[in-house]
Design a protein around this motif. Structure first.
Motif, mmCIF file in Angstrom:
data_model
loop_
_atom_site.group_PDB
_atom_site.id
_atom_site.type_symbol
_atom_site.label_atom_id
_atom_site.label_comp_id
_atom_site.label_asym_id
_atom_site.label_seq_id
_atom_site.Cartn_x
_atom_site.Cartn_y
_atom_site.Cartn_z
ATOM 1 N N SER D 91 -3.284 -2.326 -3.874
ATOM 2 C CA SER D 91 -3.716 -1.155 -3.129
ATOM 3 C C SER D 91 -4.331 -1.540 -1.783
ATOM 4 N N TYR D 92 -5.054 -2.649 -1.738
ATOM 5 C CA TYR D 92 -5.665 -2.984 -0.451
ATOM 6 C C TYR D 92 -4.603 -3.410 0.558
ATOM 7 N N GLU D 93 -3.511 -3.969 0.065
ATOM 8 C CA GLU D 93 -2.431 -4.350 0.967
ATOM 9 C C GLU D 93 -1.702 -3.104 1.476
ATOM 10 N N ALA D 94 -1.538 -2.151 0.571
ATOM 11 C CA ALA D 94 -0.890 -0.908 0.974
ATOM 12 C C ALA D 94 -1.721 -0.237 2.064
ATOM 13 N N SER D 95 -3.034 -0.291 1.890
ATOM 14 C CA SER D 95 -3.911 0.300 2.882
ATOM 15 C C SER D 95 -3.738 -0.409 4.216
ATOM 16 N N ARG D 96 -3.626 -1.724 4.165
ATOM 17 C CA ARG D 96 -3.446 -2.458 5.427
ATOM 18 C C ARG D 96 -2.084 -2.171 6.041
ATOM 19 N N ALA D 97 -1.142 -1.805 5.180
ATOM 20 C CA ALA D 97 0.183 -1.499 5.695
ATOM 21 C C ALA D 97 0.232 -0.109 6.302
ATOM 22 N N GLY D 98 -0.826 0.684 6.083
ATOM 23 C CA GLY D 98 -0.859 1.966 6.765
ATOM 24 C C GLY D 98 -0.968 3.191 5.879
ATOM 25 N N ILE D 99 -1.250 2.998 4.598
ATOM 26 C CA ILE D 99 -1.409 4.141 3.707
ATOM 27 C C ILE D 99 -2.883 4.562 3.693
ATOM 28 N N GLY D 100 -3.142 5.848 3.828
ATOM 29 C CA GLY D 100 -4.508 6.353 3.674
ATOM 30 C C GLY D 100 -4.510 7.488 2.676
ATOM 31 N N LEU D 101 -5.276 7.322 1.598
ATOM 32 C CA LEU D 101 -5.287 8.351 0.555
ATOM 33 C C LEU D 101 -6.631 9.061 0.550
ATOM 34 N N VAL D 102 -6.603 10.363 0.518
ATOM 35 C CA VAL D 102 -7.815 11.141 0.283
ATOM 36 C C VAL D 102 -7.690 11.663 -1.141
ATOM 37 N N PRO D 103 -8.377 11.021 -2.079
ATOM 38 C CA PRO D 103 -8.133 11.334 -3.484
ATOM 39 C C PRO D 103 -8.688 12.694 -3.878
ATOM 40 N N GLU D 104 -8.256 13.187 -5.036
ATOM 41 C CA GLU D 104 -8.626 14.553 -5.387
ATOM 42 C C GLU D 104 -10.117 14.705 -5.656
ATOM 43 N N ASP D 105 -10.764 13.650 -6.127
ATOM 44 C CA ASP D 105 -12.213 13.795 -6.332
ATOM 45 C C ASP D 105 -13.010 13.278 -5.137
ATOM 46 N N ALA D 161 -14.222 12.396 3.456
ATOM 47 C CA ALA D 161 -13.090 11.666 2.884
ATOM 48 C C ALA D 161 -11.935 11.600 3.879
ATOM 49 N N ILE D 162 -11.704 12.690 4.585
ATOM 50 C CA ILE D 162 -10.624 12.669 5.571
ATOM 51 C C ILE D 162 -10.997 11.752 6.733
ATOM 52 N N ALA D 163 -12.236 11.883 7.170
ATOM 53 C CA ALA D 163 -12.687 11.042 8.273
ATOM 54 C C ALA D 163 -12.561 9.571 7.901
ATOM 55 N N ARG D 164 -12.887 9.267 6.667
ATOM 56 C CA ARG D 164 -12.828 7.878 6.228
ATOM 57 C C ARG D 164 -11.388 7.369 6.278
ATOM 58 N N ALA D 165 -10.450 8.238 5.935
ATOM 59 C CA ALA D 165 -9.058 7.817 6.014
ATOM 60 C C ALA D 165 -8.664 7.570 7.470
ATOM 61 N N LEU D 166 -9.155 8.428 8.358
ATOM 62 C CA LEU D 166 -8.776 8.283 9.768
ATOM 63 C C LEU D 166 -9.459 7.096 10.428
ATOM 64 N N ALA D 167 -10.538 6.662 9.839
ATOM 65 C CA ALA D 167 -11.256 5.525 10.411
ATOM 66 C C ALA D 167 -10.398 4.260 10.335
ATOM 67 N N ARG D 168 -9.364 4.341 9.534
ATOM 68 C CA ARG D 168 -8.424 3.225 9.483
ATOM 69 C C ARG D 168 -7.170 3.611 10.259
ATOM 70 N N ASP D 169 -6.470 2.616 10.758
ATOM 71 C CA ASP D 169 -5.261 2.903 11.503
ATOM 72 C C ASP D 169 -4.147 3.166 10.504
ATOM 73 N N ILE D 170 -3.930 4.447 10.207
ATOM 74 C CA ILE D 170 -2.976 4.747 9.157
ATOM 75 C C ILE D 170 -1.683 5.291 9.726
ATOM 76 N N LYS D 171 -0.644 5.077 8.952
ATOM 77 C CA LYS D 171 0.662 5.621 9.341
ATOM 78 C C LYS D 171 0.964 6.863 8.520
ATOM 79 N N VAL D 172 0.519 6.837 7.264
ATOM 80 C CA VAL D 172 0.774 7.984 6.402
ATOM 81 C C VAL D 172 -0.529 8.404 5.744
ATOM 82 N N LEU D 173 -0.835 9.681 5.838
ATOM 83 C CA LEU D 173 -2.034 10.208 5.206
ATOM 84 C C LEU D 173 -1.613 10.958 3.943
ATOM 85 N N LEU D 174 -2.194 10.575 2.816
ATOM 86 C CA LEU D 174 -1.895 11.259 1.564
ATOM 87 C C LEU D 174 -3.094 12.119 1.216
#
Ligand SMILES: Nc1ncnc2c1ncn2[C@@H]1O[C@H](COP(=O)(O)OP(=O)(O)OP(=O)(O)O)[C@@H](O)[C@H]1O
Ligand SMILES: Nc1ncnc2c1ncn2[C@@H]1O[C@H](COP(=O)(O)OP(=O)(O)OP(=O)(O)O)[C@@H](O)[C@H]1O
Ligand SMILES: CC(C)C[C@H](N)C(=O)O
Ligand SMILES: [Mg+2]
Ligand SMILES: [Mg+2]
Lengths: 413, 253, 400, 251, 343
Positions: D91-105, D161-174
C-alpha cells in the motif's frame, strides 16, 4: 513393599533441580549420581568404594542387580518436586529417591516418600527441620544442618572477631533462613555477642540495597547473611558495594559472615567473597583418602573438582546401596534399620554416624573462608578449620529440633 | 409536558462549549428531528440523554424521571434505546445472535444468571429475533458474522436491534447514513409502520433531508451548541437562517 | 441427550471415552521397550492431565468467552488446595468435604478479587488480577506461614486433630485420602504381555469430575449466559446500551472459573495432600493462560488439549537423560550415536524448557487457533478441498 | 471480451481513449469469501468515475483493492496506473505511485493534531499541495490546526481526510462515500472542492450512495452488484435509464 | 530523617532500573502494540553481553607450570589473559577492569541486531494477532533465549564487577553535614542513575521532537492509514524494535555489576516491569518512568524496619498493593491514554 525389584535391575530416582536458580547445583548432583551408579556397577575406578569402611559393596550392582536410574526436575518447587518423585515411583518403579536443593522441597519430598513407602536420601538440605520437627522414618540426611554450622562457626568467629560484637542479621524468609538465623544467633550470643536486629528478606528479592543501607548506622559491626544461592550472592555484592567492608564501626573493622557457604556461590560473588567466613559440609581440598579417591574419579571424568553437593549425593547413593547389601533386602524398613545408628568412615567426612533418633548424620564440619588470592577458579574457598564432630553434636530433644516424630518406617504396598 | 424534557443542559469539552443552555421538549409518540451543521453538538446531546456523558449543568427527564446519575443500562431499561453514529454491534457474533441479545434484555432485564437452559431452547426469543430480521429485510444474513457485513448492513442491523427492544423512546443518530437509497426508503417505511402500530417516540438526527422531511413532526435546528429554531418541517424548510447555516441552496425537498 | 446435542454431544462422548480409556491410550509402548519413556499412563500424570484440564476448562469460561485475561487464576487453585488440606487435617480424610470447601472458598475468594478487578478492563484488569495473585503468593510463601507452612507447603502430619477420623493409621502412618473408604492412591495394574496398564481410583475420580466440569462448560457455552459473555467480549458498549449490566455477567464468569480453579486445587490436594505456595505464583497463572491459548481459547476442547500438552512435556521430557538417549541410539555406530545424543540432549532432560518454548512459538505462529485449529486443518485435509468450492458458490449468490 | 490493456500501443479493450487507471480481471477475497468477482474497468486521465451499487456490493472492497490494503486479498488480475503495475505493490508503494484513498471511516489518526495529520502525509515522496494551499481550500482546518484530529466534527474530519490525500502528489483520488453524514451545506462545499480538484487534472473514483449527486458530478459511472459489474458507461446514460435506476440504485 | 533520605536514594536507584526496563517495554507495547514477554530476556542478554566481553577480555594463554600441581596432581596451568600479553600488563588489566563500560559499545550493535532479527523474523507476524497470541509467542521466545544462555553460561550467577574506580561508596550524609556512615551510596549506583536519566531523556526527545517519532506514534494508532500515506511503516517499526532492544540491553549491561547476572534475571524483572508499565498507564512513556521511580521508592520505604514492624510482611506485597490502589483510583494508570489496550 513398594516397587520391589523383580528383574535384573534396580532403579534409583535422582530428583534434582534442573531449572531455576539451583540448576547448577542440580547438574553437579547429577554428575555425582551418575558416577556413583558407575562405581556401584563396577565400572570406572571404583571411587570411594575403595575407601569406604563398610565392605559390603562388591561393584556388582546392589545385591547382584544392576543399578539403573531415572532423573527428574524438581524446579526447586515443592509441587513439581513431588510430582517428579511420584512419577519415578509410579512409572519407573524407583525404590529410593534422592536429591533436591532446598529444605522446603526436601521436607515435601520426604513426606511423600514416607507415605509411598520408599527410602528418601535427602541430598542438599540444611534446615534444622528436615531432621527436626519434620523428620520421617523413611528419610535420612547426610548433609549437615543450620545448628551444626552455627556450632562450628562460633569459636572461629570469636577467635577472628572477638567476643564483643554486635550482629545484624539478614535472613531469607523461609524455613531454612529461620532455623539458620536462630542457630547462629544462639551460638554467637553464647559468645557474648549482641544481636542488633534480624530482618527477614523476601526470597524473591534480587536487590538488597534497601536492606543493606541501614546496617551501618544501626550500631552493628557484623553483618550475618542468612542467605543462600542467588540471595547470598546479591546481598553480599550489595553489601560490598555499599562499602561495608571498608568501614569501621565501634572502633572495629566491619565484618560480614555467611553461615552457609558453597564453591558455586563463591564463584557468583567473585571478588566480594574474599576473606568472608562461613561453613561447608565438605571440600575437595580435604586430604583424607576418601576425598582424594572421589576427587580423582570425578575430576578425571568431568575435568573439574566436585562440589560439596556432588560429594553429598555421591555418598548418599553409596550409603543406601551399602545398607541394602547389609540388610540383605530392598525393603525400606530393613534398609532403614541398617542405616539407623550406622557408623562408618572413608566417605570424605571422616568418622560419621547416622543417628538413629532423628536420622541426621553427624560428622566433622568445615569452617571456610573466601580465598584472598585464588590460584585458579577451583580454589576460591580455603579451609580455616575442621571442626570435630563432638563440637557440633546436639541432643535429639534440643529445642531447635523438638516437635514432630520420626514415626514408623513405611514399606508401602 | 413531553415524554422527554431537556432543561438548560450545558456541556463543555475543555475550552469548547459543545452544548449551551439546550432546552428541548419532545412530545410523546412524536417523531422529533434534530438537524444542524456538523459539530453543532447533536451527538453530544444524545450522549447526555443515554448516560454516555453527564451534562455539566441542567436536567434531563424521561417520563417524569431524571436520567442523570443513572448508568447506560439503567437508562435503557427505562425504555430508551439508541442507534450510534458509527455502528455499535457485536462483531464477533452472528446476525441472529446480535438480534437475540436485545430480546433477552427485554425479557430478562439487566441481569439474569441463565446458565442451565440452552440458547437453542429459547423459542420465544428466537421467534422474536427472527421476526425482527424479516422486518429488517436481513433474514438471509442470519448466519453471517456481523463484523463482515458492509457498513450499510451493520447500520440496519443496529436499528433492528434497537427496535427489537420495543423502546418507548428511540434515539437515532444518522440511521441512514451510508445506506443505499432502497434501504433508506425501506427504513423510512419501517419506522413509519412501527410508529403506526405502537406507541413510540423517536428522536432522529439526520443529514438526509429526504428522511427528515418524510418522518419528522417537529424539527429542532441546533447550531454551535444552542437551538436555533424549533418548528414544524414546512416552516423549517423555508427558514432563511436555516437555509444559510445548514441546508444550502441545493437541498432536495 | 443431557440437554446438549449434535457436535457437542459427540465431543462430550469423545472426551468421556478418552478419559475412561486413558490408561490404555497413554501407555502405548511395552514396559521394557526403549519407547517406554514416552508412556504417560501412570496415575500421577494422568491425574494431572485431568486436573489441569479442569483448571483450563474453567479458565476458558472467563477468557474464552469474555476475553478478560486473568493473570492471577493460580491464586484460586492455591486457595483451593490449602482449603482441602486443612479439611484433611481438621475434619476427615474423605475427599468430598475437602473438595466442597475448596470450591466454596475459591469461589468466595474469586468473588472478592473479581469484584474489585472487574472495575477495569483490558490489560489493567490483567495486572490487577496479577497483583492480587502475587500478593496472595507472597503472603502464603512467608507472611502467613502459620496457615500455609510457607515454602515447604502445607502437609499432613502425625498429630493432626482430624475430628472425623484418626490422626494416625493402623500402620503408624498418616491416613490416606479416600472417597468413603475408597482409597484415592489405590492402583490396580493389569498386564497384557509386555504391556502394563495402571488403573487408579484417584484418576477415575478426577476423570469423572472432569467430565462433569466439561459438561457444565458445554452447557454454559450454549446458554443465554454464555451468549451474553461472548457479547461482552465483542462489544461492551452495545451491551450497556442494550440495557444489560455487564458487571454481574463478568463477575459470575469470574467466580465460576474461580470455582473451577478451586476444584482443581482441591483435587490436586486430594490426590497428593500437599499445598505448595508455588502453585499460586504468576508462573502458575501464566501456565493456565498458555494451556488455554495453546489448545485454542474459546473452543470447548482446546484447553484440555493444551493442559495435556504442557503437562506431558513437563513430566515426560524432563525425565529423559542422556543415559536413556544412549539406550535409544545404542544400535548406531559410536560417532553417530554420540552425535545424536549430543543434539537430542539439548531438548530433553534439563532442556525440556527449550523444547516447550520452541513448541509454543511454532504452534502459535503456524496455528493461530491453537491445537484445535491443527485438528481442524487435518480434518479439512482429509475431507478434501471440496468445501472451498462450495463456499465460493454460496458467497456469489445474490445477497438479497 | 476482457483483453489485457496494451499501454504501449495506446489501445485498450473498452474505450478508444487511453486508460489511465486500468483494472483487469480483479478478484478479491475476505478470508474465504469471494467479494470482488473478476471485474475489469478503465478510468481515463482527468475524469471522475462514479462507482455505484447497493450496500455490500463491493465498492469499498474495490477501492481498498486498488489502494493495495492488507485486506482484502487480491488473488487475481492486474491493476495498472499510468504504466505502473499496482498489483505488485504494497500500500505504501501504491501511495508513492500516485494513489490517494479517502477511506469510508476517514481514518483520522488519534493522538495527532490536524496539522500533524497533514504533515504525516508529506513525509514520504512525492509531496503534493502545501499546507498553506490546503488551509486556503479548507479554512476551517486552518482554524483548527492545533486541535486533535479525532475531536473534529464529522464534516471537518471529512475535509481533513480529503486534504490529507491532496497533501500528497496524487494521480488518482479514491473517495469512499465522502458525503456520508455531512450537512447539506458541507456537501455542497465538498462538491465544489471536487470540481476544483478535477480542474487540477486529478482523476477521481467516487463511491457514493447519493447516486444522483454523484452522477451529476461524474463523467462516467460503473455500477457494481454483488461483486460484478452490471453497467459501465457515461454518467448521463444512467440518469436516463429508468431500469438501471430502479433496479440497482432505487432512484 | 536520615533513614528516609537513605531510602529515597535507594528508591531512585531501583526506580531507574524499573524505569529503564519499563521504558523499552512500553515503547514496544505502546508504539507497536505488542505485548512483549521477551523483553526481560533482552535485558538479560544485555547483561550477558557484559559477561561475554569480560570473558573475552580474560581469554588466556595457558602455560604449564611444573612446580605447581592442579587438583588432580597434574602440572598446574598458568593463565595469562591475551590482552595482557598483547597490550602489556597495565593496559590489559585496565581493559579487563573496564569491561562493563566497554561492553556497552559491544552491546549496542548486538542488541540492535537481535531486535531487528526478532522483529523481522517473528514479531511482525503478530502485529494483527490478539494480545494473547503475542504473549504466548514472546514467552516461548523468552524461554528459548533463556535456555540458550543457561546452556552456554550455566545457571549460576556470574560476577561482573564494575571498574575499580567505581567500587565502594560515597558518603552523602557527610557531604550534607550529617554524621559519617549514615547516608552512603555506592558510586556505581550513582552512575546507573545518571545513565538511566540520559537514556530516558534521549528516548523522549527522539520520540517527541523527531519526524520519526511522529510517524511511529501515528503508526501505532493506525498503521493502515499511515501506509496509505506512502510511509513504509514496517521499516520504522523494525528500527523501533531494535531501539527498544538496545535500551533494554544497555540497561542490562549497566545492571550487571549491581547484581551478578544469571539466566533468570530477565524473568525476575519481567513481571514487575509489566506492573510498572501498566501502573504508569499503557503506552505512556512518562507514565512508565514515573511509575518506575514511584514503585522503586515505595519498595524501599516498605523495607524499612520501622514500617515493617508496624505492618509485617509489607515489603513483600507493597508493589502489588500500590499497583492495585493506583489502578483502582486512576482507571488508566498514572498517565495512560484512553482506549489503549482496554479491550
Ligand atoms: N469527547 C470530546 N472531547 C472534545 N471535544 C468533543 C468531544 N466530543 C465532541 N466534541 C466536540 O464537540 C462538538 C460537537 O460534537 P458532536 O459530535 O456532538 O457534533 P454533531 O452535531 O453530532 O456533528 P456531526 O453531524 O458531524 O456528527 C464538536 O466540535 C466536537 O469536536
Ligand atoms: N472485513 C471483512 N471481512 C469479511 N467480509 C467483509 C469484510 N468487509 C466487507 N465484507 C463483505 O464484503 C462485501 C462487500 O463489502 P463492501 O464493504 O465492499 O461493500 P460496499 O459496496 O462498500 O457497501 P456499503 O455501501 O454498505 O459500504 C459485503 O458482503 C461484506 O459483507
Ligand atoms: C541448598 C541447601 C544447601 C541450602 C538451602 N538454602 C536449604 O534450604 O537448605
Ligand atoms: Mg454526530
Ligand atoms: Mg462501503
Amino acid at each position: 513393599f513398594t516397587n520391589e525389584p523383580t528383574g535384573g535391575t534396580v532403579t534409583l530416582g535422582f530428583n534434582v533441580p534442573q531449572s531455576g536458580p539451583y540448576a547448577d547445583e542440580g547438574a553437579d548432583e547429577l554428575r555425582a549420581y551418575e558416577l556413583a551408579v558407575e562405581h556401584l556397577n563396577g565400572e570406572g575406578d571404583g571411587g570411594m568404594l575403595n575407601t569406604f569402611s563398610s565392605k559390603a559393596l562388591g561393584g556388582n550392582g546392589i545385591m547382584g542387580k544392576k543399578v539403573a536410574y531415572v532423573t527428574g526436575d524438581t524446579q526447586t518447587k515443592s509441587d513439581a518436586a513431588r510430582a517428579s518423585a511420584k512419577s519415578m515411583i509410579e512409572k519407573d518403579g524407583a525404590i529410593m529417591i534422592t536429591g533436591g536443593s532446598s529444605s522446603g522441597v526436601a521436607v515435601a519430598v520426604q513426606g511423600l516418600c514416607q507415605e509411598a513407602g520408599v527410602i528418601f536420601m535427602a541430598g542438599l538440605t540444611h534446615s534444622n527441620d528436615t531432621t527436626g520437627k519434620d523428620k520421617k522414618a523413611n528419610g535420612f540426611r547426610h548433609f549437615f544442618n543450620a545448628y551444626m554450622s552455627a556450632a562450628a562457626l562460633a569459636p572461629v568467629l570469636e577467635k577472628l572477631y572477638g567476643s564483643d560484637r554486635a550482629a545484624y542479621h539478614l535472613t531469607a524468609d523461609y524455613t531454612w533462613g529461620w532455623t539458620q538465623q536462630e542457630s547462629i544467633q544462639a551460638a554467637t550470643e553464647a559468645l557474648g555477642w549482641t544481636t542488633v536486629n534480624n530482618v527477614l528478606t523476601p526470597l524473591a528479592a534480587t536487590d538488597f540495597s534497601s536492606y543493606i543501607a541501614p546496617v551501618l548506622n544501626s550500631g552493628a559491626d557484623v553483618l550475618v547473611l542468612n542467605h543462600y544461592g542467588g540471595n547470598m550472592v546479591n546481598s553480599l555484592t550489595n553489601a560490598v558495594q555499599f562499602g561495608l567492608r571498608e568501614k569501621q564501626v565501634n572502633g572495629k573493622n566491619f565484618e560480614i559472615v555467611v553461615p552457609l557457604y558453597s564453591e558455586l556461590m563463591a564463584k557468583g560473588a567473585g571478588q566480594n567473597i574474599k576473606g568472608i567466613v562461613g561453613s561447608q559440609n565438605w571440600d575437595w581440598k580435604l586430604s583424607d583418602e576418601g576425598t582424594a579417591a572421589f576427587v580423582k574419579s570425578f575430576g578425571t571424568k568431568y575435568g573439574f573438582p566436585p562440589s560439596q553437593a556432588a560429594q553429598t549425593c555421591y555418598a548418599q547413593t553409596l550409603l543406601y546401596a551399602d545398607a541394602v547389601e547389609r540388610a540383605g533386602s530392598f525393603n525400606p524398613c530393613a534398609v532403614g534399620e541398617a542405616l539407623a545408628g550406622f557408623e562408618f568412615d572413608g566417605l570424605g567426612n571422616g568418622k560419621t554416624l547416622y543417628r538413629a533418633d532423628d536420622h541426621q548424620c553427624f560428622k566433622d564440619v568445615l569452617v571456610v573462608k573466601g580465598a584472598e588470592d585464588p590460584q585458579d577458579e577451583f580454589h576460591l574457598v580455603e579451609i580455616v578449620e575442621v571442626t570435630p564432630v563432638d563440637q557440633v553434636t546436639y541432643d535429639p530433644e534440643h529445642p531447635m529440633f523438638a516437635g514432630g516424630a520420626l514415626g514408623e518406617c513405611n514399606p508401602g504396598a | 409536558m413531553g415524554i422527554l424534557e431537556v432543561k438548560n443542559v450545558n456541556k463543555r469539552f475543555g475550552g469548547l462549549q459543545a452544548l449551551g443552555d439546550v432546552n428541548l421538549s419532545v412530545a410523546e409518540n412524536s417523531v422529533h428531528a434534530i438537524i444542524g451543521p456538523n459539530g453543532a453538538g447533536k451527538s453530544t446531546l444524545l450522549n447526555c440523554l443515554v448516560g454516555k456523558l453527564i451534562p455539566d449543568t441542567g436536567s434531563v427527564m424521561f417520563d417524569g424521571q431524571s436520567v442523570l446519575g443513572r448508568t447506560p443500562y439503567e437508562i435503557n431499561q427505562m425504555g430508551i434505546s439508541r442507534v450510534f453514529q458509527t455502528p455499535e454491534i457485536f462483531g464477533d457474533l452472528t446476525v441472529m445472535e446480535n438480534m437475540m441479545i436485545p430480546c433477552f434484555a427485554k425479557r430478562d432485564g439487566a441481569f439474569k444468571l441463565n446458565v442451565i437452559r440452552s440458547v437453542e431452547g429459547q423459542g420465544d426469543i428466537r421467534d422474536r429475533a427472527e421476526a425482527m430480521l424479516v422486518d429488517m429485510n436481513m433474514a438471509d444474513k442470519r448466519h453471517m458474522h456481523a463484523a463482515s457485513m458492509s457498513r450499510g448492513d451493520k447500520r440496519r442491523l443496529e436499528i433492528g436491534m434497537c427496535l427489537a427492544q420495543q423502546p418507548r423512546l428511540l434515539l437515532l443518530d444518522e440511521p441512514t447514513a451510508g445506506m443505499a437509497r432502497a434501504d433508506t426508503n425501506n427504513t423510512i417505511d419501517l419506522l413509519k409502520q412501527i410508529k403506526a402500530s405502537r406507541d413510540i417516540t423517536i428522536v432522529i438526527i439526520e443529514h438526509d433531508m429526504h428522511v427528515v422531511f418524510s418522518l419528522a413532526q417537529r424539527i429542532t435546528v441546533l447550531a454551535q451548541g444552542t437551538p436555533l429554531v424549533e418548528d414544524v418541517p414546512e416552516k423549517i424548510k423555508g427558514h432563511p437562517k436555516v437555509r444559510e447555516a445548514y441546508l444550502g441552496e441545493s437541498t432536495p425537498a | 441427550m443431557l440437554g446438549i446435542k449434535g457436535k457437542d454431544l459427540t465431543l462430550l462422548g469423545v472426551v468421556a471415552v478418552l478419559a475412561l480409556c486413558a490408561p490404555f491410550i497413554l501407555n502405548p509402548f511395552p514396559q521394557d521397550s526403549a519407547m517406554a519413556q514416552f508412556n504417560a499412563g501412570y496415575p500421577d500424570l494422568m491425574q494431572r492431565f485431568v486436573i489441569f484440564g479442569i483448571f483450563a476448562v474453567g479458565f476458558n469460561i472467563l477468557f474464552g468467552l469474555t476475553g478478560y485475561l486473568s493473570f492471577g487464576h493460580a491464586a484460586f487453585l492455591g486457595v483451593g488446595s490449602y482449603s482441602a488440606v486443612w479439611m484433611f487435617k481438621l475434619l476427615s480424610m474423605n475427599v468430598i468435604p475437602a473438595i466442597i470447601l475448596s470450591v466454596i472458598v475459591a469461589g468466595l475468594f474469586a468473588l472478592l478479587i473479581g469484584f474489585i478487578s472487574l472495575r477495569r478492563s483490558g490489560i489493567y484488569f490483567s495486572i490487577l488480577t496479577l497483583a492480587f495473585a502475587q500478593m496472595s503468593f507472597n503472603l502464603a510463601y512467608s507472611v502467613l506461614t502459620p496457615i500455609t507452612n510457607g515454602e515447604t507447603g502445607l502437609q499432613l502430619s502425625l498429630d493432626d486433630p482430624r475430628v472425623l477420623g484418626t490422626s494416625v493409621s493402623d500402620t503408624g502412618g498418616i491416613p490416606v485420602t479416600n472417597l468413603f473408604g475408597l482409597e484415592m492412591r489405590e492402583t490396580t495394574t493389569m498386564y497384557f504381555g509386555d504391556w502394563a496398564f495402571q488403573f487408579s481410583n484417584g484418576y477415575y475420580f478426577c476423570a469423572v469430575l472432569l467430565l462433569v466440569s466439561f459438561y457444565i462448560s458445554i452447557r454454559i457455552f450454549r446458554s443465554p449466559f454464555g451468549l451474553m459473555l461472548r457479547a461482552v467480549k465483542s462489544n461492551q458498549t452495545r451491551l450497556n446500551y442494550t440495557g444489560l449490566n455487564t458487571r454481574p455477567y463478568t463477575l459470575a464468569a469470574f467466580v465460576i472459573s474461580g470455582m473451577y480453579a478451586g476444584l482443581a486445587g482441591g483435587l490436586l490436594a486430594s490426590m497428593d495432600p500437599l499445598a505448595g505456595a508455588e502453585r499460586m505464583q504468576w508462573t502458575a497463572s501464566g501456565e493456565v493462560v498458555l494451556m488455554t491459548i495453546l489448545g485454542g481459547a474459546g473452543t470447548l476442547i482446546g484447553p484440555v488439549l493444551g493442559a495435556g500438552f504442557i503437562k506431558y512435556f513437563e513430566n515426560i521430557f524432563s525425565k529423559i537423560n542422556d543415559n536413556v538417549l544412549h539406550q535409544w541410539f545404542g544400535g548406531l555406530p559410536e560417532g553417530l550415536e554420540n552425535g545424536l545424543v549430543w543434539v537430542a540432549e539439548h531438548f530433553v532432560g534439563s532442556g525440556w524448557h527449550l523444547t516447550l518454548g520452541l513448541l509454543f512459538m511454532l504452534v502459535v505462529t503456524f496455528l493461530p487457533g491453537g491445537l484445535v485449529e491443527g485438528g481442524t486443518r487435518i480434518g479439512r485435509l482429509i475431507r478434501g478441498k471440496t468445501r472451498r468450492a462450495d463456499e465460493k458458490s454460496a458467497q456469489s449468490k445474490p445477497a438479497e | 471480451m476482457n483483453v489485457k490493456p496494451d499501454f504501449n500501443k495506446g489501445k485498450n479493450y473498452a474505450e478508444s481513449a487511453p486508460a489511465f487507471l486500468s483494472v483487469w480481471n480483479m478478484e478479491s477475497y475476505y478470508g474465504e469469501s469471494y467479494i470482488v468477482q473478476n471485474i475489469s474497468f478503465n478510468v481515463h486521465e482527468g475524469e471522475i468515475l462514479a462507482l455505484l451499487g447497493r450496500n455490500g456490493a463491493g465498492k469499498t472492497t474495490t477501492l481498498r483493492s486498488i489502494a493495495r490494503m492488507n485486506a482484502p486479498q487480491v488473488t487475481g488480475g492486474e491493476i495498472w496506473l499510468d504504466h505502473q503495475p499496482l498489483h505488485k505493490m504494497a500500500s505504501y508503494e501504491a501511495s508513492r505511485a500516485g494513489i490517494g484513498l479517502v477511506p469510508e471511516d476517514r481514518a483520522i489518526i488519534p493522538g495527532l493534531t490536524v496539522e500533524e495529520n497533514l504533515q504525516l502525509a508529506q513525509i514520504a515522496p512525492p509531496v503534493g499541495w502545501s499546507l498553506e494551499r490546503l488551509y486556503e481550500l479548507f479554512p476551517r482546518l486552518g482554524e483548527r490546526r492545533k486541535q486533535e484530529g479525532v475531536t473534529l466534527s464529522g464534516g471537518e474530519q471529512q475535509m481533513l481526510a480529503i486534504a490529507r490525500a491532496l497533501a500528497r502528489d496524487i494521480k488518482v483520488l479514491l473517495l469512499d462515500e465522502p458525503y456520508e453524514g455531512l450537512a447539506p451545506v458541507i456537501v455542497d462545499e465538498i462538491e465544489k472542492t471536487l470540481r476544483i480538484i478535477k480542474e487540477q487534472g486529478i482523476t477521481t473514483i467516487l463511491v457514493e450512495q447519493n447516486a444522483v449527486r454523484a452522477l451529476e458530478l461524474a463523467d462516467r459511472a460503473v455500477i457494481l452488484d454483488t461483486g460484478t459489474i452490471v453497467f459501465d458507461g457515461a454518467a448521463a446514460e444512467v440518469l436516463g435509464n429508468e431500469e438501471l435506476r430502479s433496479e440497482y440504485l432505487a432512484i | 530523617m536520615e533513614a528516609i533520605l537513605l531510602q529515597i536514594l535507594n528508591g531512585l536507584d531501583k526506580g531507574s532500573a524499573y524505569a529503564l526496563i519499563a521504558l523499552g517495554l512500553t515503547l514496544i507495547f505502546g508504539t507497536l502494540g505488542v505485548v512483549n514477554f521477551a523483553h526481560g530476556a533482552l535485558f538479560m542478554i544485555g547483561a550477558f553481553c557484559a559477561v561475554t566481553v569480560q570473558k573475552v577480555l580474560t581469554l588466556s594463554k595457558i602455560t604449564l607450570d611444573p612446580t605447581k600441581t592442579d587438583f588432580l596432581g597434574n602440572p598446574a596451568q598458568i593463565k595469562t589473559p591475551y590482552v595482557e600479553s598483547w597490550f602489556g600488563p597495565d593496559i590489559g588489566a585496565a581493559l579487563i577492569d573496564w569491561s562493563v563500560p566497554l561492553a556497552i559499545l559491544f552491546a549496542i550493535p548486538i542488541m540492535l541486531l537481535i531486535g531487528v532479527i526478532m522483529e523481522r523474523g517473528l514479531i511482525k507476524h503478530f502485529y494483527r494477532r490478539p494480545h494473547a497470541d503475542q504473549i504466548l509467542v514472546t514467552f516461548g521466545l523468552a524461554i528459548v533465549l533463556q535456555e540458550l544462555i543457561k546452556h552456554y553460561f550455566g545457571a549460576n550467577q556470574i560476577a561482573t564487577p564494575a571498574p575499580d574506580a567505581f567500587r565502594g561508596s560515597f558518603d552523602f550524609g557527610a557531604m550534607l553535614g550529617m554524621d559519617p556512615n549514615v547516608v552512603i551510596y555506592p558510586y556505581w549506583r550513582l552512575v546507573y542513575f545518571a545513565f538511566a536519566a540520559v537514556i530516558i531523556g534521549a528516548v523522549f526527545a527522539f520520540l517527541q521532537f523527531t519526524t520519526f517519532g511522529m510517524v511511529v506514534r501515528a503508526g501505532m494508532a493506525d498503521r493502515e492509514t499511515v501506509g496509505l500515506l506512502g510511509i513504509n511503516i514496517d521499516k520504522r517499526f523494525t528500527i523501533m524494535f531494535g531501539l527498544a532492544a538496545a535500551v533494554a540491553g544497555m540497561a542490562g549491561v549497566m545492571y550487571a555489576p549491581i547484581n551478578s547476572p544469571n539466566y533468570h534475571i530477565g524473568m525476575d524483572f519481567l513481571v514487575l516491569s509489566f506492573v510498572v508499565v501498566v501502573v504508569g498507564g499503557m503506552g505512556s512513556l512518562p507514565g512508565a518512568v514515573l511509575a518506575g521511580f514511584l514503585l522503586g521508592i515505595l519498595e524501599s520505604f516498605a523495607s524499612m524496619n520501622e514500617i515493617k514492624s508496624i505492618i509485617p510482611g509489607i515489603d513483600q506485597i507493597i508493589i502489588y498493593l500500590a499497583a492495585i490502589i493506583i489502578l483502582l483510583t486512576r482507571p488508566r494508570g498514572l498517565m495512560g491514554r484512553k482506549g489503549v489496550m482496554e479491550e
